[in-house]
Design a protein around this motif. Sequence first.
Motif, short mmCIF file in Angstrom:
data_model
loop_
_atom_site.label_atom_id
_atom_site.label_comp_id
_atom_site.label_asym_id
_atom_site.label_seq_id
_atom_site.Cartn_x
_atom_site.Cartn_y
_atom_site.Cartn_z
N SER A 196 0.83 -1.20 0.00
CA SER A 196 0.00 0.00 0.00
C SER A 196 0.87 1.25 0.00
O SER A 196 1.91 1.31 0.66
N ILE A 197 0.45 2.26 -0.76
CA ILE A 197 1.16 3.53 -0.79
C ILE A 197 0.83 4.37 0.43
O ILE A 197 1.47 5.37 0.70
N VAL A 198 -0.21 3.96 1.15
CA VAL A 198 -0.70 4.74 2.29
C VAL A 198 0.02 4.30 3.56
O VAL A 198 0.05 3.11 3.88
N GLY A 199 0.60 5.24 4.29
CA GLY A 199 1.33 4.94 5.52
C GLY A 199 0.42 4.49 6.64
O GLY A 199 -0.80 4.68 6.60
N GLU A 200 1.01 3.90 7.65
CA GLU A 200 0.24 3.39 8.78
C GLU A 200 -0.30 4.50 9.67
O GLU A 200 -1.38 4.41 10.21
N GLN A 201 0.49 5.57 9.86
CA GLN A 201 0.15 6.60 10.84
C GLN A 201 -0.76 7.66 10.22
O GLN A 201 -0.49 8.16 9.13
N LEU A 363 -4.59 20.19 7.57
CA LEU A 363 -5.79 19.35 7.62
C LEU A 363 -5.66 18.02 6.89
O LEU A 363 -6.41 17.08 7.17
N LEU A 364 -4.74 17.93 5.95
CA LEU A 364 -4.55 16.69 5.20
C LEU A 364 -3.16 16.13 5.48
O LEU A 364 -2.17 16.69 5.03
N GLU A 365 -3.09 15.04 6.22
CA GLU A 365 -1.79 14.44 6.48
C GLU A 365 -1.26 13.77 5.22
O GLU A 365 -1.99 13.56 4.26
N ASP A 366 0.02 13.43 5.23
CA ASP A 366 0.66 12.92 4.01
C ASP A 366 0.00 11.66 3.46
O ASP A 366 -0.06 11.47 2.25
N SER A 367 -0.48 10.79 4.34
CA SER A 367 -1.11 9.56 3.85
C SER A 367 -2.36 9.86 3.03
O SER A 367 -2.60 9.24 2.00
N THR A 383 -5.04 0.58 -5.29
CA THR A 383 -5.57 -0.73 -4.92
C THR A 383 -6.61 -0.59 -3.82
O THR A 383 -6.71 0.44 -3.16
N LYS A 384 -7.34 -1.66 -3.60
CA LYS A 384 -8.32 -1.69 -2.53
C LYS A 384 -7.64 -1.55 -1.17
O LYS A 384 -8.19 -0.99 -0.23
N LYS A 385 -6.42 -2.07 -1.09
CA LYS A 385 -5.65 -1.95 0.15
C LYS A 385 -5.39 -0.48 0.47
O LYS A 385 -5.45 -0.06 1.63
N ASP A 386 -5.10 0.32 -0.56
CA ASP A 386 -4.88 1.75 -0.34
C ASP A 386 -6.14 2.40 0.24
O ASP A 386 -6.07 3.20 1.18
N TYR A 387 -7.27 2.06 -0.33
CA TYR A 387 -8.54 2.61 0.13
C TYR A 387 -8.83 2.20 1.57
O TYR A 387 -9.26 3.00 2.40
N ASP A 388 -8.56 0.93 1.89
CA ASP A 388 -8.86 0.43 3.23
C ASP A 388 -7.97 1.06 4.30
O ASP A 388 -8.38 1.17 5.46
N ARG A 389 -6.75 1.44 3.93
CA ARG A 389 -5.79 1.89 4.93
C ARG A 389 -5.74 3.40 5.10
O ARG A 389 -4.91 3.91 5.86
N SER A 397 -19.30 5.74 4.53
CA SER A 397 -19.98 6.77 3.74
C SER A 397 -19.12 8.02 3.62
O SER A 397 -19.14 8.71 2.59
N GLU A 398 -18.32 8.32 4.65
CA GLU A 398 -17.47 9.50 4.61
C GLU A 398 -16.29 9.30 3.67
O GLU A 398 -15.85 10.24 3.00
N LYS A 399 -15.79 8.08 3.61
CA LYS A 399 -14.72 7.78 2.66
C LYS A 399 -15.22 7.91 1.23
O LYS A 399 -14.53 8.43 0.35
#
Length: 427
Positions: A196-201, A363-367, A383-389, A397-399
Amino acid sequence: MLMAFLVEVLSYHPKYMEHFLQTHNAILRGDGPLSYPYRYIIAIIASGRHQCCCLMNMLKNEFIDHGGDPFWLEGLKAIPAKLQNLYEINKILAHTPWLLNKCYIENLTKGEGNWSLSELVHAIILLVHFHSLSTFLFSCGITKKLENLQTHSCEFNSKSAESLAVPDPERPANSPVPISRRSSQDEDSLSSSPPSIVGEQEVKLQTLMERMKDLSEKSDSFEFTEEELAKRFETIEKQSAELVVAPLRTNTVLEMDIGLFIEEPSYIYQDFTKCGQLSESLTFRVQDYSWADHGYSLVTSLYTDVGNLLDDKFKTAYNLTYKTMGEHSEVDTSRFRIAIWNYIQCLYGIKHDDYDYDEINQLLEDSLKTFIKNAVCYPERVTKKDYDRVMTEFKESEKVHVNLIIFEARMQAELLYALRSMMHFMT
């Protein structure tokens, strides 16, 4: 089936869904200067820029249902020259819209097989709509869901899909829908996906809400010079160029019939700053050309009903709120929503002169910025993993709401460049 999934996701937000479906149906099947076969071929080549296989195949079936010549589905070489001539601005609008200028419009409106201005406006709206719809399908994980259910087979019945495209007035705005839930089978399918390109934090929602409150309280007491605001815009531009770009998906293969509608697949988004475009003279300033003051009037003069539909859809997406964030209620989310909208348009070199771009960093963190940039600029890699994380404390609904903002802000950005080029040509 694709429309069934799409409607199911949009049903989180019935008010927006109504405007989306009205616009979608109008540009494909309503009154307008282009014939039905032309409309569907334009939609197919637009969807091809992001290799949205399932959307392209659905449109192919609808093309046949609406009297299209099956020979045209043999690829770009089989369609009329007039449609082939549209491909260059399709490519530019999808990836580098700031490169569009009046010369492209002039080339299309003169000579053999020329486009009238009303036809061209219709064509451009189709292009930007399906570029952005491809973004939405990928960023919500809908394409992956279809791949899992149909084992990479994208065969659709367009008539049954149309019958499903009806809002459910009984479904509350934030009620759960089945598409949003991941099965264990779905998760297993992600094991071979790129990391995933999205970080954990992520910044906690409570912290985010405190920042929004602080910004609201300080907004009346701070005034910045035009020079300072311009520097903050440039800072965001430069920082966005340093964000992680999603890798090419190793299992992405252009199917033969899909690839026939895609030329130069290597032509992709280039960061505005890295293209040497970052200067006050080249930046698109909304105060000089905006949708509300300029674009809307031009579209309305050439494609009346759709101009009004687009305006309603943009406004609904921009202003939509339920005043919630995760488990918190009565939250003023306006600053967060505006930060997302302006960040997306910033990626395309569009500047809102009266906006403090430092709010984006607060207001928008790097992830989240990383997810947004990839969803807007490289949607086929998300990927779906990016969306989930990403946005893990948000309701589903907010996502989806964030992805609606991505859809509309990108579409408006492309449209602004195209309409400004048309205005320059006409004057």
